[in-house]
Design a protein around this motif. Structure first.
Motif, mmCIF file in Angstrom:
data_model
loop_
_atom_site.group_PDB
_atom_site.id
_atom_site.type_symbol
_atom_site.label_atom_id
_atom_site.label_comp_id
_atom_site.label_asym_id
_atom_site.label_seq_id
_atom_site.Cartn_x
_atom_site.Cartn_y
_atom_site.Cartn_z
ATOM 1 N N MET A 1 51.279 40.709 49.345
ATOM 2 C CA MET A 1 51.766 39.607 48.395
ATOM 3 C C MET A 1 52.098 40.150 47.278
ATOM 4 O O MET A 1 51.031 40.638 46.457
ATOM 5 C CB MET A 1 50.831 38.229 48.547
ATOM 6 N N LYS B 1 42.038 38.289 45.312
ATOM 7 C CA LYS B 1 42.010 37.446 44.029
ATOM 8 C C LYS B 1 43.366 37.542 43.455
ATOM 9 O O LYS B 1 43.776 36.460 43.167
ATOM 10 C CB LYS B 1 41.169 38.157 42.850
ATOM 11 N N GLY B 2 44.060 38.653 43.667
ATOM 12 C CA GLY B 2 45.409 38.744 43.004
ATOM 13 C C GLY B 2 45.595 39.452 41.808
ATOM 14 O O GLY B 2 44.666 39.524 41.055
ATOM 15 N N THR C 1 37.773 42.306 48.843
ATOM 16 C CA THR C 1 37.147 42.214 47.250
ATOM 17 C C THR C 1 36.226 43.349 47.224
ATOM 18 O O THR C 1 35.548 43.625 48.010
ATOM 19 C CB THR C 1 36.638 40.761 47.245
ATOM 20 N N HIS C 2 35.792 43.672 45.920
ATOM 21 C CA HIS C 2 34.884 44.580 45.601
ATOM 22 C C HIS C 2 33.638 43.688 44.900
ATOM 23 O O HIS C 2 32.729 44.261 44.027
ATOM 24 C CB HIS C 2 35.255 45.725 44.843
ATOM 25 N N ASN D 1 39.957 48.529 35.740
ATOM 26 C CA ASN D 1 38.507 49.059 35.394
ATOM 27 C C ASN D 1 38.552 50.306 34.624
ATOM 28 O O ASN D 1 38.404 51.600 34.969
ATOM 29 C CB ASN D 1 37.831 49.526 36.780
HETATM 30 C C1 LIG Z 1 42.637 45.969 50.358
HETATM 31 C C2 LIG Z 1 43.091 45.661 49.204
HETATM 32 C C3 LIG Z 1 44.248 44.953 49.315
HETATM 33 C C4 LIG Z 1 44.888 44.071 48.117
HETATM 34 N N1 LIG Z 1 46.202 43.787 48.414
HETATM 35 C C5 LIG Z 1 46.674 42.873 47.397
HETATM 36 C C6 LIG Z 1 47.853 42.175 47.518
HETATM 37 O O1 LIG Z 1 48.683 42.358 48.487
HETATM 38 N N2 LIG Z 1 48.316 41.460 46.469
HETATM 39 C C7 LIG Z 1 47.621 41.309 45.473
HETATM 40 O O2 LIG Z 1 48.095 40.538 44.569
HETATM 41 N N3 LIG Z 1 46.537 42.165 44.949
HETATM 42 C C8 LIG Z 1 45.892 42.711 46.249
HETATM 43 N N4 LIG Z 1 44.796 43.355 46.083
HETATM 44 C C9 LIG Z 1 44.132 43.311 44.492
HETATM 45 C C10 LIG Z 1 43.256 42.175 44.537
HETATM 46 O O3 LIG Z 1 43.715 41.059 44.252
HETATM 47 C C11 LIG Z 1 42.188 42.457 43.106
HETATM 48 O O4 LIG Z 1 42.994 42.769 42.075
HETATM 49 C C12 LIG Z 1 41.438 43.566 43.230
HETATM 50 O O5 LIG Z 1 40.958 43.717 44.406
HETATM 51 C C13 LIG Z 1 40.159 43.406 42.165
HETATM 52 O O6 LIG Z 1 39.483 42.291 42.364
HETATM 53 P P1 LIG Z 1 38.039 42.048 43.051
HETATM 54 O O7 LIG Z 1 37.861 41.105 43.748
HETATM 55 O O8 LIG Z 1 37.721 43.482 43.676
HETATM 56 O O9 LIG Z 1 36.958 41.751 41.811
HETATM 57 P P2 LIG Z 1 36.594 42.701 40.449
HETATM 58 O O10 LIG Z 1 35.782 41.739 39.644
HETATM 59 O O11 LIG Z 1 37.992 43.142 39.855
HETATM 60 O O12 LIG Z 1 35.942 43.752 40.789
HETATM 61 C C14 LIG Z 1 34.832 43.747 41.187
HETATM 62 C C15 LIG Z 1 33.819 45.100 40.732
HETATM 63 O O13 LIG Z 1 34.775 46.148 41.815
HETATM 64 C C16 LIG Z 1 34.624 47.226 40.897
HETATM 65 N N5 LIG Z 1 36.309 47.799 40.682
HETATM 66 C C17 LIG Z 1 37.144 46.654 40.965
HETATM 67 N N6 LIG Z 1 38.274 47.213 40.514
HETATM 68 C C18 LIG Z 1 37.853 48.487 40.314
HETATM 69 C C19 LIG Z 1 38.982 49.913 40.164
HETATM 70 N N7 LIG Z 1 40.043 49.842 39.919
HETATM 71 N N8 LIG Z 1 38.174 51.044 39.931
HETATM 72 C C20 LIG Z 1 36.763 51.080 40.176
HETATM 73 N N9 LIG Z 1 35.989 50.099 40.376
HETATM 74 C C21 LIG Z 1 36.561 48.914 40.550
HETATM 75 C C22 LIG Z 1 34.043 46.882 39.517
HETATM 76 O O14 LIG Z 1 32.616 47.465 39.598
HETATM 77 C C23 LIG Z 1 34.120 45.593 39.437
HETATM 78 O O15 LIG Z 1 33.198 45.133 38.504
HETATM 79 C C24 LIG Z 1 44.212 43.985 47.034
HETATM 80 C C25 LIG Z 1 42.782 44.607 47.134
HETATM 81 C C26 LIG Z 1 42.352 45.186 48.050
HETATM 82 C C27 LIG Z 1 40.688 45.407 48.214
#
Ligand SMILES: Cc1cc2nc3c(=O)[nH]c(=O)nc-3n(C[C@H](O)[C@H](O)[C@H](O)COP(=O)(O)OP(=O)(O)OC[C@H]3O[C@@H](n4cnc5c(N)ncnc54)[C@H](O)[C@@H]3O)c2cc1C
Length: 301
Positions: free
Chosen positions: A124, A179-180, A218-219, A285
């Motif tokens: 998305m 989350k997006g 998510t992470h 990040n």
């Molecule tokens: C498999 C997958 C597919 C995705 N597909 C889409 C999609 O189709 N469309 C879309 O809009 N978004 C997509 N995303 C991105 C998603 O929307 C988030 O922007 C992204 O996952 C960060 O959100 P979070 O839930 O991990 O939380 P966050 O609060 O951002 O991260 C939680 C913790 O993870 C760690 N972390 C997060 N990002 C990083 C980084 N870049 N480097 C190192 N550590 C980090 C940090 O410790 C952070 O505190 C996808 C994510 C994943 C995992």
């Protein structure tokens, strides 16, 4: 603060320098790099989803080359027996040029994958493409049941309505919930972190209630813990959901999810167009900038 400043300056830095920071997020330039990383992930017990970088493309020729490259990837998934599916983005296939052309290209790849029994995730992108992506998902699942799934973003205010619409139309919906990542206006998306987290867990609960297969992407520890609780609440077996993470992010969490017995899939991007993707990850990040500099200075020790 300094890390954030450096991350913001990345688009203006020499490519070779940015690559040093960014390489952990991308398998490499070539499809062979994605196959190699997928094999390593499989050995570790994780699955993959291979993504060819190149979103927001404005060239017809490049959109067609994207179709061809995904076909090559699909051929190799089968011939090398790789534990992975593929992820595709509408704007890589010509959504900025012409929606019919884009639909034709996406359908061609999904049909090709369907014949080879490989699942396709339609990523998305930002909100101008939300309706298009959901409608295409609903249509293709009628024509080729189980061929593909899509992604829903919990920052979107419409998310719960989209879940109700999709699950009313598809018996066993297949949704990645995240989350997006895009910069969206407040009119359509929540900007408050806590609200996005609450909407994520409410969305996950609703998806489980409606028997969807969910890729929990998510992470964020709050969301992982919340997901563990919901998996228990709905008494799900491990065949009914999976966790998903990005390549290069939180490897210790990766190990924990696998050790806890969950299915885990790692988003594995590759391609020449690694720069915008990597900059987005670094801005997400900035702390990684600090650890990369430390790695340089200490020779990685
Ligand atoms: C498999 C997958 C597919 C995705 N597909 C889409 C999609 O189709 N469309 C879309 O809009 N978004 C997509 N995303 C991105 C998603 O929307 C988030 O922007 C992204 O996952 C960060 O959100 P979070 O839930 O991990 O939380 P966050 O609060 O951002 O991260 C939680 C913790 O993870 C760690 N972390 C997060 N990002 C990083 C980084 N870049 N480097 C190192 N550590 C980090 C940090 O410790 C952070 O505190 C996808 C994510 C994943 C995992």
């Amino acid at each position: 603060m300094i890390n954030t400043m450096i991350a913001n300056m990345m688009p203006f830095m020499p490519k070779s320098l940015v690559r040093a920071f960014a390489k952990k997020y991308v398998a490499g330039k070539f499809p062979e790099d994605a196959f190699r990383i997928t094999k390593e992930l499989n050995e570790e017990g994780a699955l993959g989803t291979i993504d060819l970088l190149g979103e927001f493309n404005k060239e017809e020729k490049k959109a067609r080359a994207t179709v061809d490259m995904y076909k090559l990837v699909l051929d190799n998934i089968v011939s090398q027996n790789l534990g992975t599916n593929i992820s595709i983005k509408p704007t890589a296939f010509g959504a900025l040029l012409d929606m019919d052309f884009c639909t034709k290209n996406l359908t061609e790849v999904i049909s090709y994958a369907y014949d080879k029994k490989v699942f396709v995730r339609i990523d998305m992108e930002d909100h101008p493409y939300t309706d298009f992506t959901i409608d295409l998902y609903l249509k293709l699942n009628k024509d080729m049941p189980g061929s593909c799934g899509t992604v829903l973003q919990s920052y979107m205010k419409r998310n719960l309505d989209d879940i109700r619409n999709i699950t009313a139309n598809i018996d066993k919906a297949n949704i990645r919930l995240c989350k997006g990542i895009y910069k969206e206006p407040e009119k359509v998306a929540y900007h408050n972190r806590k609200k996005v987290q609450e909407n994520f867990l409410e969305s996950l609960d609703l998806l489980f209630e409606n028997k969807a297969y969910v890729g929990i992407a998510t992470h964020d520890d709050v969301l992982i813990d919340g997901a563990y609780d919901l998996i228990k609440k709905h008494k799900l077996t491990k065949e009914e959901y999976e966790f998903q993470m990005l390549l290069g992010v939180r490897s210790e969490l990766r190990k924990k999810l696998l050790a806890d017995g969950h299915t885990l899939r790692i988003y594995t991007p590759f391609g020449e167009d690694w720069l915008p993707y990597s900059i987005r990850r670094l801005k997400e990040n900035p702390a990684i900038v600090g650890s990369a500099i430390k790695g340089f200075l200490t020779g990685g020790k």
